[in-house]
Write a protein that holds these residues in place. Structure first.
Motif, PDB file in Angstrom:
ATOM      1  N   SER A  51      -4.080   0.365 -11.176  1.00 31.82           N
ATOM      2  CA  SER A  51      -4.090   1.731 -10.654  1.00 31.82           C
ATOM      3  C   SER A  51      -3.824   1.733  -9.149  1.00 31.82           C
ATOM      4  N   SER A  52      -3.157   2.768  -8.684  1.00 30.51           N
ATOM      5  CA  SER A  52      -2.862   2.926  -7.258  1.00 30.51           C
ATOM      6  C   SER A  52      -2.605   4.402  -6.977  1.00 30.51           C
ATOM      7  N   PRO A  53      -2.567   4.803  -5.707  1.00 36.19           N
ATOM      8  CA  PRO A  53      -2.243   6.199  -5.394  1.00 36.19           C
ATOM      9  C   PRO A  53      -0.877   6.639  -5.894  1.00 36.19           C
ATOM     10  N   LEU A  54      -0.005   5.689  -6.202  1.00 35.84           N
ATOM     11  CA  LEU A  54       1.342   6.033  -6.661  1.00 35.84           C
ATOM     12  C   LEU A  54       1.486   5.974  -8.173  1.00 35.84           C
ATOM     13  N   GLY A  55       0.415   5.591  -8.881  1.00 35.20           N
ATOM     14  CA  GLY A  55       0.503   5.522 -10.329  1.00 35.20           C
ATOM     15  C   GLY A  55      -0.007   4.201 -10.866  1.00 35.20           C
ATOM     16  N   HIS A  56       0.174   4.020 -12.166  1.00 34.44           N
ATOM     17  CA  HIS A  56      -0.328   2.827 -12.847  1.00 34.44           C
ATOM     18  C   HIS A  56       0.820   1.881 -13.154  1.00 34.44           C
ATOM     19  N   ARG A  65       4.390  -2.401  -9.734  1.00 38.00           N
ATOM     20  CA  ARG A  65       5.275  -2.002  -8.638  1.00 38.00           C
ATOM     21  C   ARG A  65       4.604  -0.960  -7.747  1.00 38.00           C
ATOM     22  N   SER A  66       3.914   0.011  -8.370  1.00 37.01           N
ATOM     23  CA  SER A  66       3.212   1.024  -7.586  1.00 37.01           C
ATOM     24  C   SER A  66       2.079   0.407  -6.784  1.00 37.01           C
ATOM     25  N   TRP A  67       1.370  -0.548  -7.402  1.00 33.73           N
ATOM     26  CA  TRP A  67       0.254  -1.187  -6.711  1.00 33.73           C
ATOM     27  C   TRP A  67       0.740  -1.963  -5.494  1.00 33.73           C
ATOM     28  N   ILE A  68       1.839  -2.704  -5.637  1.00 36.95           N
ATOM     29  CA  ILE A  68       2.393  -3.452  -4.501  1.00 36.95           C
ATOM     30  C   ILE A  68       2.871  -2.494  -3.421  1.00 36.95           C
TER      31      ILE A  68
END
Length: 390
Positions: free
Chosen positions: A194-199, A202-205
């Motif tokens: 999970s990340s502010p940009l999605g799951h 690539r989003s996490w990085i």
């Protein structure tokens, strides 16, 4: 917060989750969750959409707490004087400073298709020109695009009583999926963190290592950005859009023609549309709202004088080339926010990117201020009494 308060639909819900919509205040946190608890507003990290009016109120309270000396003035010009910047305000005041940070969002970069440039400006507008849509009730309005701004505008027009049509070149409209991240399996969390940009990995990085994104070869970074978070509506828009009004998928505007009428209010626009199969059709409307996004162009920064703008090295897409601390090729001039996403990746397009940008710029300023703490300021022609050297 000006663009949020003046260029977004008044009833819009943010596409980003609550946990990804906080501003950065350094070592003293004041998150959107803190604000909602303080003011009695509903909040959930992922399950309750954030109303734009709540986000605006949060931004204003954030400024009141952390920038109490905020001066709201338009900048008329920024020019160079013996290695410093001279900033002149619209009220006539001016001052000298070693550093200027441009953080104006995308409000100056609205993009309008050239094929519509010859039409009357009052009949063709950008989505950023509208907060309310009641005055379109009973009118035929065509919305271009399939991103969040287009879908929000189309839904609001329909609910205001407009005969709205959504037109897009693509064959599918995407909506973000809902779901409680806490209910995902361990394997899902590992493979798609999970990340502010999605799951996704690539989003996490992209969220945790914008500096690494900047270090990637240009073509690879461009590919990552292009494939990341394309046009899509928030999950709550699905029920307000699907089946509510006509949607023309896979059609491109071949030409646009003004149909004159004795009464100016009765004029129409005739669009000739084509698709990939070579078919053609006509579509007549009284107004076009273009959700055609933004394109960075340093020439839109008219407050930077010609010499300053000419000194800014730019990428092929028009965005500035930035150092690891967000400084442009003009020493002392930094740019943060969406204009930095071509250098640091998609995180910088969102509020969640404010923490990284603020941290890096602050490090640069601390070093520079320490270096110049004992240096003398060059002599200049007299400035107004209210002026100062920063």
């Amino acid at each position: 917060m000006q663009s949020w308060a003046t260029q977004m639909p008044a009833e819009m819900l943010l596409k980003s989750d609550g946990f990804a919509s906080s501003l950065s205040s350094g070592s003293v946190p004041f998150t959107l969750e803190d604000f909602c608890k303080l003011t009695g507003r509903s909040y959930h990290a992922t399950q309750i959409p954030v109303p734009v009016q709540d986000f605006i109120a949060y931004g204003k309270e954030f400024a009141r707490r952390f920038v109490p000396n905020l001066e709201e003035q338009n900048v008329a010009s920024v020019d160079r004087v013996d290695g410093l910047f001279r900033v002149t305000l619209a009220n006539g005041d001016s001052f000298l400073t070693r550093h200027v940070i441009v953080a104006t969002g995308v409000s100056l970069f609205q993009y309008m298709p050239p094929d519509l440039a010859h039409l009357p400006k009052e009949m063709v507008t950008h989505t950023t020109a509208h907060r309310l849509f009641e005055h379109f009730a009973g009118h035929d309005v065509t919305v271009l695009g399939r991103g969040a701004s287009s879908l929000n505008a189309a839904a609001a027009l329909h609910e205001a009583g407009s005969r709205v049509t959504l037109l897009t070149r693509k064959f599918k409209i995407h909506f973000h999926e809902t779901g409680d991240p806490e209910k995902r399996s361990l394997l899902q969390r590992v493979l798609h963190p999970s990340s502010p940009l999605g799951h996704s990995l690539r989003s996490w990085i992209s969220s945790t290592a914008p500096g690494l994104m900047r270090a990637l070869p240009g073509p690879l970074r461009d590919l990552v950005i292009y494939k990341h978070l394309g046009p899509a509506g928030g999950a709550t828009l699905r029920e307000r859009v699907q089946g509510k009004f006509p949607v023309l998928l896979g059609w491109t505007i071949a030409s646009a023609e003004l149909i004159e009428a004795p009464n100016a209010t009765d004029r129409r626009i005739k669009l000739t549309l084509t698709n990939a199969e070579g078919d053609a059709r006509e579509h007549i409307t009284s107004h076009i709202i273009a959700g055609t996004g933004f394109r960075v162009d340093m020439n839109r920064y008219r407050f930077l004088n010609d010499a300053v703008r000419a000194g800014i090295d730019c990428r092929r897409d028009g965005s500035p080339v930035l150092s690891s601390k967000f400084e442009t090729s003009v020493k002392g001039l930094s740019m943060i926010g969406p204009v930095a996403h071509s250098s640091f990746g998609p995180l910088l397009r969102f509020a969640a990117g404010s923490q990284y940008a603020a941290t890096q710029v602050t490090k640069q300023l601390v070093r520079s201020l320490a270096k110049h703490r004992t240096s003398e300021v060059p002599s200049f022609a007299p400035l107004p009494a209210s002026s100062s050297v920063k």
